[in-house]
Design a protein around this motif. Structure first.
Motif, short mmCIF file in Angstrom:
data_model
loop_
_atom_site.label_atom_id
_atom_site.label_comp_id
_atom_site.label_asym_id
_atom_site.label_seq_id
_atom_site.Cartn_x
_atom_site.Cartn_y
_atom_site.Cartn_z
N GLY A 182 1.19 -0.87 -0.30
CA GLY A 182 -0.23 -0.08 -0.03
C GLY A 182 0.28 1.31 0.18
N THR A 183 1.95 1.07 0.20
CA THR A 183 3.12 2.52 0.05
C THR A 183 2.66 2.56 -1.57
N ASN A 184 3.17 4.23 -1.33
CA ASN A 184 2.04 4.90 -2.62
C ASN A 184 3.59 5.05 -3.48
N VAL A 185 4.05 4.89 -4.30
CA VAL A 185 4.79 4.76 -5.35
C VAL A 185 4.99 6.40 -7.02
N HIS A 186 6.10 6.87 -6.18
CA HIS A 186 6.35 8.26 -7.40
C HIS A 186 6.58 7.96 -8.37
N CYS A 187 6.30 9.32 -9.30
CA CYS A 187 7.15 8.70 -10.64
C CYS A 187 8.58 9.59 -10.32
N VAL A 188 9.77 8.99 -11.35
CA VAL A 188 11.31 9.92 -11.00
C VAL A 188 11.69 10.95 -11.30
N ALA A 189 10.68 11.30 -12.62
CA ALA A 189 11.25 12.48 -13.20
C ALA A 189 9.52 12.84 -14.02
N ASP A 190 9.99 14.27 -14.18
CA ASP A 190 8.50 14.97 -15.61
C ASP A 190 9.01 14.04 -16.63
N GLY A 191 7.74 12.67 -17.34
CA GLY A 191 7.46 12.51 -18.27
C GLY A 191 6.52 12.53 -19.05
N ASP A 192 5.43 11.05 -19.66
CA ASP A 192 4.53 11.57 -20.49
C ASP A 192 3.88 9.24 -20.24
N VAL A 193 2.94 9.61 -20.07
CA VAL A 193 2.25 8.09 -18.75
C VAL A 193 2.45 7.25 -20.89
N ASN A 247 4.09 -3.82 -9.99
CA ASN A 247 4.21 -5.08 -8.73
C ASN A 247 2.94 -3.44 -8.79
N LEU A 248 2.11 -3.53 -8.82
CA LEU A 248 1.20 -2.14 -8.30
C LEU A 248 -0.19 -2.73 -7.99
N SER A 249 -0.57 -2.64 -7.16
CA SER A 249 -2.06 -3.37 -6.57
C SER A 249 -3.45 -1.95 -7.01
N SER A 250 -2.52 -0.59 -7.48
CA SER A 250 -3.90 0.12 -8.24
C SER A 250 -2.47 1.21 -8.91
N LYS A 274 0.29 1.63 -5.48
CA LYS A 274 0.14 1.62 -4.69
C LYS A 274 1.31 0.47 -4.87
N ALA A 275 1.78 0.04 -3.76
CA ALA A 275 2.77 -1.66 -3.22
C ALA A 275 2.21 -2.27 -3.87
N SER A 276 2.46 -3.79 -4.33
CA SER A 276 1.75 -4.67 -4.30
C SER A 276 2.30 -5.49 -3.88
N VAL A 277 1.79 -7.02 -3.14
CA VAL A 277 2.23 -8.23 -2.64
C VAL A 277 3.48 -8.69 -3.90
N ASN A 278 4.39 -9.77 -3.39
CA ASN A 278 4.88 -10.49 -4.19
C ASN A 278 4.44 -12.11 -3.84
N LEU A 279 5.24 -12.50 -5.17
CA LEU A 279 5.14 -13.75 -4.88
C LEU A 279 4.96 -14.82 -3.21
N GLU A 280 6.09 -14.34 -2.82
CA GLU A 280 5.73 -14.35 -1.03
C GLU A 280 5.09 -13.95 -0.21
N GLY A 281 4.19 -13.01 -0.55
CA GLY A 281 3.29 -12.54 0.17
C GLY A 281 3.65 -11.28 1.55
N THR A 282 5.05 -10.76 0.49
CA THR A 282 5.42 -9.32 1.07
C THR A 282 5.70 -8.66 0.18
#
Length: 455
Positions: free
Chosen positions: A368-379, A404-407, A424-432
């Motif tokens: 659930g941690t917020n994932v931020h863009c590292v530089a200006d750009g276009d999606v 590996n984003l949940s949303s 937001k960060a999602s879980v990996n194959l090991e559940g973390t």
């Protein structure tokens, strides 16, 4: 006698002043080392907390191995840091011992000269000797000089006494600093010894984790295969999105070139009929080619020696590329905190034939941690990976991928800035919790660590 003692006194004072900046620099350096030690210890403590959470799962995992290996690396850095501190303290002790011996010699000399002046004053303490010395002057001026001499001689003895007191104080300070450094060295050596013992325990723990992974080889192989399938699927999706974007850039560039060539033909035809038509011309008067490394780069005819890139055929694209390049090793991390759980490249699991390949890095972080863009750009693409999502952002001729984003909070075609929350960060194959981060250009994927600012 007097000039000699005065010289010694002044020399002692200058020596004190000269030593102060050096001591300040050394103390500052030791403070930096101790600050780094505290930071390393904090990172190790954080890794232990994460490791304790993973240990609750009876199955051994690659994440557990990665944490243990990272903890060993941090512990080795801590031991090396303590080694540097011990060497610094040894240098301080050596300097202070030299200073102590020098001050002792200076103090002995000052006391000896002061004793001689006291003996001389005692032998000439009577008023008769004083008056006889004055009245034996040849004239009034000579008598005044003799009075000034006697006065300065009394001041000289006072100066001697002050020099002795100050030198003794300085000697005591030096001895105190020397004793403090010796205590600090003993404490550093004790800390180093304890850290070496813990380092051996960490290495034994790593060996045990590797052994357990080998015992669960079938599960590990299945996990590695799934990670590899995810890597290949994401890599193909990224390549396809970049290829589509490149084709769109090339299409627009061909249209631009065609319009310029058509305008040039119209201008030539108008000139042949003596008509005045304003039309853009190429520097050479020939047709513009879309693969021209000069006219194809942002700002046709700019004369830049920059290698041609389809994604830099517009001023905005070129500016984004340059900004991204200028921030190399200074880009912010996509998540606050966390640690690299899987590094870039191919890695072999110790004592096995198993290996994993990563096109970027994976950062362990709470779900659930917020994932931020590292530089200006276009999606340019939002990729559905089934169990998670990924976002591909273009920065001129460079691309960053957040997997590996949940949303996801943004849409394709949206302009984003450095710091924009992508998802937001999602879980990996090991559940973390875990987030993937990749950097790529026309040559393929590159190690993101070389772009991110050091932590």
């Amino acid at each position: 006698m007097y000039p000699f003692i005065k010289k010694l006194f002044l020399f002692s004072i200058l020596a004190v002043l000269a030593c102060q900046p050096v001591a300040a620099q050394q103390n500052q350096s030791r403070e930096d080392l101790q600050k780094a030690q505290k930071q390393l210890q904090k990172e190790i403590d954080d890794l232990n907390v994460t490791l304790d959470g993973i240990r609750k799962n009876k199955k051994q995992s690659l994440s557990q191995l990665a944490i243990v290996q990272r903890k060993i690396a941090k512990r080795e850095q801590l031991v090396n840091n303590i080694n540097h501190e011990v060497h610094r303290i040894d240098d301080d002790i050596f300097t202070k011992e030299i200073e102590e011996n020098h001050l002792k010699k200076e103090l002995d000399t000052l006391k000896q000269k002061y004793a001689q002046s006291l003996v001389f004053a005692y032998k000439n303490r009577g008023s008769y000797e004083y008056l006889n010395f004055l009245f034996s002057a040849s004239d009034f001026n000579d008598a005044m000089k003799r009075m000034m001499y006697l006065k300065s001689y009394r001041q000289y003895r006072e100066t001697q006494a002050q020099a002795i007191v100050k030198t003794e104080d300085l000697l005591q300070q030096t001895i105190g600093t020397l004793n403090y450094n010796k205590i600090a060295k003993n404490n550093a050596l004790k800390t180093q010894s304890s850290q070496l013992q813990v380092l051996e325990q960490d290495k034994k723990e790593k060996d045990q984790v590797v052994k357990n992974l080998k015992d669960q080889e079938n599960d590990v192989v299945a996990q590695l295969k799934k990670r590899e399938r995810q890597r290949q699927d994401l890599s193909r999706a990224i390549s396809a999105a970049i290829r589509r974007e490149q084709e769109e850039y090339q299409r627009k560039e061909r249209e631009r070139i065609a319009k310029l060539n058509a305008a040039e033909k119209a201008a030539a035809a108008a000139e042949s009929k003596n008509a005045v038509v304003v039309a853009p011309k190429t520097p050479t008067g020939s047709k513009i080619k879309s693969n021209d490394p000069v006219t194809g780069v942002a700002g046709a005819g700019s004369g830049s020696a920059r290698p041609y890139s389809t994604f830099e055929t517009t001023p905005e694209g070129k500016e984004m590329s340059i900004n991204f390049e200028n921030n190399k090793r200074r880009l912010p991390w996509p998540v606050a905190g966390g640690y690299v759980s899987h590094e870039f490249g191919i890695h072999i699991i110790p004592d096995t034939k198993l290996h994993e390949q990563n096109d970027g890095i994976f950062i362990a972080t709470p779900v659930g941690t917020n994932v931020h863009c590292v530089a200006d750009g276009d999606v340019i693409s939002v990729i559905d990976m089934g169990e998670s999502q990924a976002v591909l952002v273009q920065h001129g001729k460079y691309f960053t991928t957040y997997s590996n984003l949940s949303s996801v909070n943004i849409n394709k075609g949206q302009k984003v800035s450095a710091g924009t929350v992508l998802g937001k960060a999602s879980v990996n194959l090991e559940g973390t919790g875990e987030v993937g981060f990749m950097v790529s250009d026309k040559n393929g994927f590159t190690d993101p660590i070389n772009w991110l600012k050091p932590r």
